[in-house]
Design a protein around this motif. Structure first.
Motif, PDB file in Angstrom:
ATOM      1  N   GLU A 170      43.357  47.480  38.449  1.00  0.00           N
ATOM      2  CA  GLU A 170      43.245  46.846  39.764  1.00  0.00           C
ATOM      3  C   GLU A 170      43.414  47.928  40.831  1.00  0.00           C
ATOM      4  OE1 GLU A 170      45.286  42.661  39.904  1.00  0.00           O
ATOM      5  OE2 GLU A 170      46.495  43.965  38.620  1.00  0.00           O
ATOM      6  N   VAL A 183      38.340  45.516  40.829  1.00  0.00           N
ATOM      7  CA  VAL A 183      38.884  45.563  39.466  1.00  0.00           C
ATOM      8  C   VAL A 183      37.846  46.184  38.539  1.00  0.00           C
ATOM      9  CG1 VAL A 183      39.598  44.196  37.470  1.00  0.00           C
ATOM     10  CG2 VAL A 183      40.452  43.610  39.750  1.00  0.00           C
ATOM     11  N   ILE A 202      43.796  38.475  35.278  1.00  0.00           N
ATOM     12  CA  ILE A 202      43.826  39.029  36.631  1.00  0.00           C
ATOM     13  C   ILE A 202      43.870  37.888  37.643  1.00  0.00           C
ATOM     14  CG2 ILE A 202      42.620  40.489  38.309  1.00  0.00           C
ATOM     15  CD1 ILE A 202      43.753  41.973  35.848  1.00  0.00           C
ATOM     16  N   THR A 205      40.343  39.081  42.796  1.00  0.00           N
ATOM     17  CA  THR A 205      39.665  40.327  43.160  1.00  0.00           C
ATOM     18  C   THR A 205      38.514  40.026  44.102  1.00  0.00           C
ATOM     19  OG1 THR A 205      38.689  42.365  42.306  1.00  0.00           O
ATOM     20  CG2 THR A 205      38.012  40.344  41.233  1.00  0.00           C
ATOM     21  N   LEU A 208      34.263  42.955  41.054  1.00  0.00           N
ATOM     22  CA  LEU A 208      34.590  43.220  39.659  1.00  0.00           C
ATOM     23  C   LEU A 208      33.509  44.096  39.029  1.00  0.00           C
ATOM     24  CD1 LEU A 208      36.159  42.634  36.970  1.00  0.00           C
ATOM     25  CD2 LEU A 208      34.712  40.588  36.730  1.00  0.00           C
TER      26      LEU A 208
END
Length: 543
Positions: A170, A183, A202, A205, A208
């Motif tokens: 992260e 991420v 997770i 975010t 990704l």
């Protein structure tokens, strides 16, 4: 900020991503390209950035397709810190020097050929010493701890469940008084894998970057007992015929899991296991031996089941018939033995190391089995055997493939399509956009469509060298430089030549086979005329 996809883009190897913010420049991974000839050439190409300008690097895990060009990065001027989990640092401490040894050995062989051709020698990609020297840059960090790596960047490493020390990273980046979270999945492991914990979930975010190695397929053996039963059946059937079971296995990860499973299930499949209890299991890889010791030193990374074995006094990475070979002489003597055995040897894709010697001595034997338990990249020897090659070339000699060829993909350290979708679906606040990487040509696009269809999320499948600017919540494509375009065009031509070479080999085999049949002179003359045209085109291209 700007993200450039310099590797593992529409291919599986060479993982490397350059992130540039207003004040900071860093890499995520710096892996080696493996498999296809045009991709292997990328290893020696200059980096498209100045390594000396990098502030730091983040490494997801120790596998060479993610870490293998770090020594080159160091030699070319990078002197920043490489952040990775403690087990990853330890594993790189043995894997990178081992890679340096392979580079030196292969370079020596190449230079002998060049000398015979009257050409000057070339240097290896890097040496053992250079690989060892770069280890001074590594800094181990703990899982789940948020650390500030620069004024505008914070990171956290989460367990990816792929190999020991593997991480989902992260990254929080602050620009223009606004924080953006990215991420990087690294390689996502299967749930329920031996020894390792399941991949971390997770929370949220903005963007990704996700792998797609098995993004278009499912592992056929979902239940652990099904996988082990097939494994035991293959071994017992091979042993009953007096053959050997040769398992090309990655020194780090698959080897330890195989040892663990063999130990765990020795008393489950009674009759068949009794048959193989006394069959010696050789781990023929000094690297795997060292890696197994590192596993034993990092019990805190094990899952609860493995910890329980240890608490009860059982070593899950050892059993009576397990033997580790060390010297090349010990390795050679394995092929002189008449007794049946199980040989677990690196490299996992059969591209280098002792496995090639064991293949040479077992591929031609009908009673032996070659058992693949890990991913085989396009262009590798392992992939050719797995795809049904009738013969292969080893040490300058053609070897016929008569052995039984088997694959158990349930041992793979990569999650399959359902596993990846499940992991993405578990993210709390979903990403605005997903970049799909680390998948063969076509696989990434297929997986991107699956993500959109099943989760309603928009995806981008970047090409190698492509860059994207993230600003104000929007993504803009950044056109690569003319220099980068020229380099990739040249490599595309190399790929075309490799494809032609394979097709010529196939045509040659067909014609040799036809010589035994009654082909008409007219048909042969037609083929000869076409080949003359191809020959003429080659001569023109060489001018």
């Amino acid at each position: 900020m700007n993200i450039s996809f310099l590797g593992a883009a529409k291919t599986v190897t060479g993982s490397c991503f350059l992130v540039e913010t207003k004040d900071t420049k860093f890499l995520v991974d710096c892996g080696m390209f493996q498999g296809k000839a045009n991709e292997v050439l990328l290893n020696t190409e200059p980096f498209s950035f100045n390594p000396g300008d990098l502030d730091f690097m983040l490494l997801t895990h120790a596998h060479i397709d993610h870490s293998g060009r770090i020594p080159k990065l160091y030699m070319d001027g990078f002197k920043g810190t490489i952040y990775a989990t403690k087990p990853t640092v330890q594993l790189c401490g043995i894997m990178l020097p081992d890679s340096g040894h392979i580079q030196e050995m292969e370079n020596e062989w190449t230079n002998r050929k060049r000398q015979r051709a009257g050409q000057s020698p070339i240097k290896p990609l890097y040496t053992i010493k250079e690989a060892t020297d770069c280890l001074s840059l590594f800094k181990g960090v703990a899982y789940d701890e948020v650390i500030s790596v620069s004024q505008d960047v914070r990171v956290r490493f989460n367990d990816a469940g792929h190999i020991l020390g593997s991480a989902i990273v992260e990254i929080w980046i602050r620009e223009n008084n606004q924080e953006t979270k990215i991420v990087f999945s690294g390689d996502i492991g299967n749930k329920g894998m031996p020894i390792l914990r399941d991949p971390s979930i997770i929370g949220d975010t903005d963007y990704l970057i996700v792998e797609s190695t098995y993004g278009d397929r499912l592992h056929t053996l979902k239940k652990e007992t099904d996988k082990i039963e097939k494994f035991i059946n293959i071994i017992s059937e091979t042993i009953s015929k007096g053959g050997n079971v040769v398992i090309p296995s990655f020194a780090v990860g698959r080897t330890q899991e195989l040892i663990y499973d063999l130990n765990k299930y020795m008393d489950v499949f009674d009759d068949k296991v009794n048959q193989i209890l006394n069959v010696p299991v050789y781990v023929d890889s000094p690297l795997a031996t060292s890696a197994t010791q590192i596993f034993r030193e990092n019990l805190d990374c094990f899952d609860e089941e493995a910890k329980e074995y240890i608490a009860n006094g059982d070593n899950p990475l050892d059993f009576p018939s397990l033997k580790f070979t060390q010297s090349p002489e010990e390795s050679r003597k394995l092929n002189e033995k008449s007794e049946s055995m199980i040989i677990i040897s690196a490299s996992g894709m059969c591209e280098a190391g002792r496995i090639k010697h064991h293949l040479k001595h077992n591929l031609w034997r009908e009673e032996s089995t070659i058992l693949f338990v890990g991913y085989q990249a396009e262009g590798t020897l392992g992939r050719k055997i797995q795809d049904g090659a009738k013969k292969v070339r080893l040490f300058g000699e053609e070897i016929f493939v008569n052995a039984r060829i088997e694959t158990i993909d349930g041992f793979s350290g990569h999650a399959d399509k359902d596993g990846l979708i499940s992991w993405i679906g578990s993210i709390g606040r979903k990403p605005k956009k997903i970049f799909v990487v680390h998948g063969e040509q076509g696989v990434g696009a297929s997986f991107a469509q699956t993500i959109t269809d099943e989760l309603g999320l928009q995806c981008i499948v970047p090409s190698r060298g492509e860059s994207f600017v993230i600003s104000g919540g929007n993504i803009y494509e950044h056109v690569p430089s003319d220099k980068a375009k020229k380099r990739f065009k040249r490599l595309a031509v190399v790929e075309m030549l490799e494809t032609l070479k394979e097709e010529f080999d196939e045509l040659s085999e067909i014609l040799k086979s036809d010589l035994k049949q009654e082909k008409s002179d007219v048909e042969i003359d037609e083929i000869a005329a076409k080949l003359k045209m191809v020959e003429k085109s080659f001569i023109e291209a060489l001018k």
